[in-house]
Design a protein around this motif. Structure first.
Motif, PDB file in Angstrom:
ATOM      1  N   GLU A   1       9.345  19.688   7.277  1.00 19.07           N
ATOM      2  CA  GLU A   1       9.088  18.783   6.156  1.00 19.07           C
ATOM      3  C   GLU A   1       8.272  17.573   6.608  1.00 19.07           C
ATOM      4  O   GLU A   1       7.334  17.152   5.920  1.00 19.07           O
ATOM      5  CB  GLU A   1      10.402  18.336   5.528  1.00 19.07           C
ATOM      6  N   GLN A   2       8.601  17.029   7.775  1.00 14.99           N
ATOM      7  CA  GLN A   2       7.844  15.895   8.300  1.00 14.99           C
ATOM      8  C   GLN A   2       6.410  16.294   8.628  1.00 14.99           C
ATOM      9  O   GLN A   2       5.475  15.532   8.365  1.00 14.99           O
ATOM     10  CB  GLN A   2       8.510  15.332   9.555  1.00 14.99           C
ATOM     11  N   LEU A   3       6.222  17.468   9.199  1.00 14.66           N
ATOM     12  CA  LEU A   3       4.877  17.935   9.525  1.00 14.66           C
ATOM     13  C   LEU A   3       4.027  18.104   8.266  1.00 14.66           C
ATOM     14  O   LEU A   3       2.865  17.702   8.232  1.00 14.66           O
ATOM     15  CB  LEU A   3       4.938  19.254  10.302  1.00 14.66           C
ATOM     16  N   VAL A   4       4.608  18.677   7.237  1.00 14.10           N
ATOM     17  CA  VAL A   4       3.876  18.843   5.976  1.00 14.10           C
ATOM     18  C   VAL A   4       3.516  17.479   5.395  1.00 14.10           C
ATOM     19  O   VAL A   4       2.394  17.263   4.937  1.00 14.10           O
ATOM     20  CB  VAL A   4       4.699  19.678   4.967  1.00 14.10           C
ATOM     21  N   THR A   5       4.436  16.536   5.466  1.00 16.57           N
ATOM     22  CA  THR A   5       4.165  15.184   4.978  1.00 16.57           C
ATOM     23  C   THR A   5       3.047  14.533   5.775  1.00 16.57           C
ATOM     24  O   THR A   5       2.147  13.909   5.200  1.00 16.57           O
ATOM     25  CB  THR A   5       5.445  14.323   5.060  1.00 16.57           C
ATOM     26  N   LEU A   6       3.068  14.676   7.083  1.00 12.50           N
ATOM     27  CA  LEU A   6       2.020  14.096   7.921  1.00 12.50           C
ATOM     28  C   LEU A   6       0.645  14.681   7.605  1.00 12.50           C
ATOM     29  O   LEU A   6      -0.372  13.986   7.671  1.00 12.50           O
ATOM     30  CB  LEU A   6       2.339  14.306   9.400  1.00 12.50           C
ATOM     31  N   ILE A   7       0.625  15.941   7.274  1.00 15.98           N
ATOM     32  CA  ILE A   7      -0.637  16.615   7.005  1.00 15.98           C
ATOM     33  C   ILE A   7      -1.179  16.297   5.613  1.00 15.98           C
ATOM     34  O   ILE A   7      -2.386  16.162   5.418  1.00 15.98           O
ATOM     35  CB  ILE A   7      -0.480  18.144   7.170  1.00 15.98           C
ATOM     36  N   THR A   8      -0.305  16.137   4.644  1.00 15.38           N
ATOM     37  CA  THR A   8      -0.748  16.038   3.251  1.00 15.38           C
ATOM     38  C   THR A   8      -0.879  14.617   2.724  1.00 15.38           C
ATOM     39  O   THR A   8      -1.441  14.425   1.653  1.00 15.38           O
ATOM     40  CB  THR A   8       0.216  16.812   2.332  1.00 15.38           C
ATOM     41  N   ARG A   9      -0.382  13.636   3.419  1.00 11.01           N
ATOM     42  CA  ARG A   9      -0.456  12.258   2.933  1.00 11.01           C
ATOM     43  C   ARG A   9      -1.398  11.430   3.793  1.00 11.01           C
ATOM     44  O   ARG A   9      -1.441  11.579   5.013  1.00 11.01           O
ATOM     45  CB  ARG A   9       0.926  11.613   2.939  1.00 11.01           C
ATOM     46  N   GLU A  10      -2.118  10.529   3.127  1.00 10.49           N
ATOM     47  CA  GLU A  10      -2.990   9.592   3.835  1.00 10.49           C
ATOM     48  C   GLU A  10      -2.128   8.597   4.605  1.00 10.49           C
ATOM     49  O   GLU A  10      -1.107   8.141   4.094  1.00 10.49           O
ATOM     50  CB  GLU A  10      -3.855   8.815   2.842  1.00 10.49           C
ATOM     51  N   PRO A  11      -2.523   8.245   5.821  1.00 12.43           N
ATOM     52  CA  PRO A  11      -1.774   7.229   6.564  1.00 12.43           C
ATOM     53  C   PRO A  11      -1.989   5.860   5.925  1.00 12.43           C
ATOM     54  O   PRO A  11      -3.008   5.630   5.246  1.00 12.43           O
ATOM     55  CB  PRO A  11      -2.384   7.283   7.964  1.00 12.43           C
ATOM     56  N   PRO A  12      -1.065   4.937   6.112  1.00 13.09           N
ATOM     57  CA  PRO A  12      -1.223   3.596   5.558  1.00 13.09           C
ATOM     58  C   PRO A  12      -2.493   2.929   6.099  1.00 13.09           C
ATOM     59  O   PRO A  12      -2.875   3.123   7.249  1.00 13.09           O
ATOM     60  CB  PRO A  12       0.018   2.843   6.039  1.00 13.09           C
ATOM     61  N   VAL A  13      -3.130   2.146   5.266  1.00 10.84           N
ATOM     62  CA  VAL A  13      -4.381   1.489   5.641  1.00 10.84           C
ATOM     63  C   VAL A  13      -4.166   0.481   6.763  1.00 10.84           C
ATOM     64  O   VAL A  13      -5.026   0.303   7.628  1.00 10.84           O
ATOM     65  CB  VAL A  13      -4.998   0.800   4.403  1.00 10.84           C
ATOM     66  N   ASP A  14      -3.006  -0.162   6.779  1.00  9.55           N
ATOM     67  CA  ASP A  14      -2.750  -1.193   7.784  1.00  9.55           C
ATOM     68  C   ASP A  14      -2.276  -0.636   9.129  1.00  9.55           C
ATOM     69  O   ASP A  14      -2.007  -1.386  10.045  1.00  9.55           O
ATOM     70  CB  ASP A  14      -1.740  -2.210   7.257  1.00  9.55           C
ATOM     71  N   MET A  15      -2.209   0.684   9.259  1.00 11.05           N
ATOM     72  CA  MET A  15      -1.768   1.299  10.508  1.00 11.05           C
ATOM     73  C   MET A  15      -2.863   1.166  11.568  1.00 11.05           C
ATOM     74  O   MET A  15      -4.057   1.207  11.253  1.00 11.05           O
ATOM     75  CB  MET A  15      -1.439   2.771  10.274  1.00 11.05           C
TER      76      MET A  15
END
Length: 76
Positions: free
Chosen positions: A55-69
């Motif tokens: 589930e975490q891997l799918v989330t990492l792949i499908t969501r844009e990272p935060p701009v402030d990262m």
């Protein structure tokens, strides 16, 4: 003399997997994570196949990272 050397090396990934509270992010930060997957490291593959990791891997792949990262982590 050959037998004096410890040739049984344990990868850093294996050492992390021995910890009880290892996280997916800790493993993903390792430089040799892809090589360990290609080598079919059983402990690593078992960990990655767990439901919460998938589930975490799918989330990492499908969501844009935060701009402030930090950019290094953002596009790693």
């Amino acid at each position: 003399m050959f037998w004096k050397f410890d040739l049984n090396t344990t990868s850093h990934v294996d050492k992390l997997l021995d910890k009880e509270d290892v996280t997916l992010h800790e493993l993903m930060d390792e430089d040799d994570i892809l090589q360990e997957c290609k080598a079919q490291n059983r402990k690593l593959l078992d960990f990655l196949c767990q439901q919460h990791c998938m589930e975490q891997l799918v989330t990492l792949i499908t969501r844009e990272p935060p701009v402030d990262m930090d950019e290094k982590v953002r596009f790693k």
